[in-house]
Design a protein around this motif. Structure first.
Motif, short mmCIF file in Angstrom:
data_model
loop_
_atom_site.label_atom_id
_atom_site.label_comp_id
_atom_site.label_asym_id
_atom_site.label_seq_id
_atom_site.Cartn_x
_atom_site.Cartn_y
_atom_site.Cartn_z
N ILE A 29 -35.36 -5.48 39.65
CA ILE A 29 -34.15 -5.10 40.38
C ILE A 29 -33.11 -4.64 39.37
N SER A 30 -32.70 -3.41 39.47
CA SER A 30 -31.66 -2.88 38.59
C SER A 30 -30.37 -2.77 39.38
N GLU A 31 -29.33 -3.44 38.92
CA GLU A 31 -28.07 -3.42 39.65
C GLU A 31 -27.28 -2.15 39.32
N SER A 32 -26.54 -1.68 40.30
CA SER A 32 -25.75 -0.46 40.10
C SER A 32 -24.58 -0.74 39.15
N TYR A 33 -24.12 0.33 38.52
CA TYR A 33 -23.02 0.23 37.57
C TYR A 33 -21.86 1.10 38.04
N LYS A 34 -20.66 0.65 37.76
CA LYS A 34 -19.47 1.42 38.12
C LYS A 34 -19.01 2.21 36.90
N PRO A 35 -18.92 3.54 37.02
CA PRO A 35 -18.44 4.33 35.88
C PRO A 35 -16.97 4.05 35.61
N ILE A 36 -16.63 3.96 34.33
CA ILE A 36 -15.25 3.68 33.93
C ILE A 36 -14.72 4.87 33.12
N GLU A 37 -13.56 5.39 33.55
CA GLU A 37 -12.92 6.44 32.77
C GLU A 37 -12.20 5.79 31.58
N TYR A 38 -12.37 6.36 30.44
CA TYR A 38 -11.82 5.75 29.24
C TYR A 38 -11.60 6.80 28.17
N CYS A 39 -10.83 6.43 27.14
CA CYS A 39 -10.65 7.30 25.99
C CYS A 39 -11.53 6.85 24.83
N ASN A 40 -11.77 5.57 24.73
CA ASN A 40 -12.56 5.03 23.63
C ASN A 40 -13.46 3.93 24.15
N SER A 41 -14.65 3.83 23.58
CA SER A 41 -15.56 2.75 23.95
C SER A 41 -16.27 2.24 22.71
N LYS A 42 -16.72 1.00 22.81
CA LYS A 42 -17.42 0.39 21.69
C LYS A 42 -18.35 -0.69 22.21
N GLU A 43 -19.60 -0.67 21.76
CA GLU A 43 -20.52 -1.75 22.05
C GLU A 43 -20.32 -2.87 21.03
N ILE A 44 -20.35 -4.10 21.50
CA ILE A 44 -20.22 -5.23 20.59
C ILE A 44 -21.48 -6.08 20.66
N ASP A 45 -21.71 -6.83 19.61
CA ASP A 45 -22.99 -7.52 19.45
C ASP A 45 -23.09 -8.82 20.22
N ASP A 46 -21.96 -9.43 20.51
CA ASP A 46 -22.00 -10.80 21.01
C ASP A 46 -20.89 -11.02 22.02
N LEU A 47 -21.23 -11.70 23.10
CA LEU A 47 -20.23 -12.05 24.10
C LEU A 47 -19.13 -12.91 23.50
N ASN A 48 -19.45 -13.63 22.43
CA ASN A 48 -18.47 -14.49 21.78
C ASN A 48 -17.37 -13.70 21.07
N ASP A 49 -17.57 -12.38 20.94
CA ASP A 49 -16.53 -11.55 20.34
C ASP A 49 -15.40 -11.25 21.32
N LEU A 50 -15.61 -11.52 22.60
CA LEU A 50 -14.55 -11.31 23.58
C LEU A 50 -13.49 -12.38 23.43
N PRO A 51 -12.26 -12.11 23.92
CA PRO A 51 -11.21 -13.14 23.88
C PRO A 51 -11.68 -14.43 24.55
N ILE A 52 -11.26 -15.56 24.03
CA ILE A 52 -11.71 -16.87 24.51
C ILE A 52 -11.44 -17.03 26.01
N LYS A 53 -10.26 -16.64 26.47
CA LYS A 53 -9.94 -16.80 27.89
C LYS A 53 -10.85 -15.96 28.76
N THR A 54 -11.24 -14.79 28.28
CA THR A 54 -12.16 -13.95 29.02
C THR A 54 -13.54 -14.59 29.08
N GLN A 55 -13.99 -15.12 27.95
CA GLN A 55 -15.28 -15.81 27.93
C GLN A 55 -15.30 -16.97 28.93
N GLU A 56 -14.23 -17.76 28.94
CA GLU A 56 -14.16 -18.91 29.83
C GLU A 56 -14.15 -18.48 31.29
N PHE A 57 -13.42 -17.40 31.57
CA PHE A 57 -13.37 -16.91 32.96
C PHE A 57 -14.74 -16.43 33.40
N ILE A 58 -15.42 -15.66 32.56
CA ILE A 58 -16.75 -15.13 32.90
C ILE A 58 -17.71 -16.28 33.20
#
Length: 238
Positions: A29-58
């Motif tokens: 099962i492949s879930e659909s993705y929502k396209p995001i308009e942006y000026c810059n994007s970057k892939e990061i290696d680890d979920l732990n690189d996100l802000p702590i509050k964001t990690q806790e919320f997720i």
């Protein structure tokens, strides 16, 4: 005489195996993705690189949606940040929050940075090799796109792909070009096993540009109810 009996046994074995072991064993099962308009994007290696509050919320949100068991089975496959700021200028994603040096004509629909996280997990005991989940949220933890399925929907799968294979055998449906698709019925909130055979792939150089299918049946994964599908009522295929 022994040779004749041996040939007869071989013939019967081939006939019995025609429908047995060659049906699809797993679906994804492949879930659909929502396209995001942006000026810059970057892939990061680890979920732990996100802000702590964001990690806790997720974590809190996904446990609420999926339960602890399914949450612990999740595997992060991709984490990407969308921003109206040149990401390379900052050593930490925490540096992005509160910055206002916009670098281009970005969409004004979101509070940047926006985070998109893709997960996979499996239910191989049911015949599901991969389930894709996608969550997108902004810097204030406002959800832009939620995951599409919840704990109860997975727990309601009482009939596995083995039940589908048994029904295919009973109906003497050949395994050749046979496809099994796991769909979802929005009305009943249940997954459905859909079966069909690819008659032709379709080709711009062939007699038809469009693929041709022969539909067989769908099975409600919660109740086991079987609905016959044909070209006339293929709208029931989901």
């Amino acid at each position: 005489m022994k040779k004749i009996l041996g040939m007869l046994f071989l013939t019967l074995t081939i006939s019995c195996n025609q429908f047995g072991n060659s049906y699809p064993k797993y679906v994804s099962i492949s879930e659909s993705y929502k396209p995001i308009e942006y000026c810059n994007s970057k892939e990061i290696d680890d979920l732990n690189d996100l802000p702590i509050k964001t990690q806790e919320f997720i974590k809190s949100h996904l446990i609420q949606k999926l339960g602890t068991h399914y949450f612990n089975e999740l595997k992060v496959t991709n984490v990407e940040v969308f921003s109206d700021i040149v990401l390379e200028h900052f050593e930490s994603l925490n540096d992005l929050v509160g910055k206002d040096n916009v670098t281009g004509n970005c969409s004004e629909d979101y509070d940047y940075p926006v985070y998109t996280i893709t997960y996979n997990f499996d239910l191989k005991e049911l015949g599901i090799q991969k389930i894709g989940l996608n969550l997108i949220l902004d810097k204030n933890n406002k959800i832009i796109k939620d995951i599409e399925h919840e704990k109860d929907e997975f727990e309601n799968i009482k009939y596995s792909i083995d039940s589908v294979q048994s029904q295919l055998k009973q109906q003497n449906i050949s395994h050749q070009n046979l496809k099994i698709y796991l769909g979802f019925d929005d009305e009943s909130k249940t997954f459905t096993w859909n079966t069909y055979t690819v008659i032709s792939e379709g080709s711009i150089a062939g007699p038809s540009c469009f693929p041709e299918y022969k539909y067989h049946f769908k099975m409600d994964s919660k109740t086991g109810k079987i609905t016959k599908i044909s070209n006339e009522n293929r709208g029931l295929f989901n």
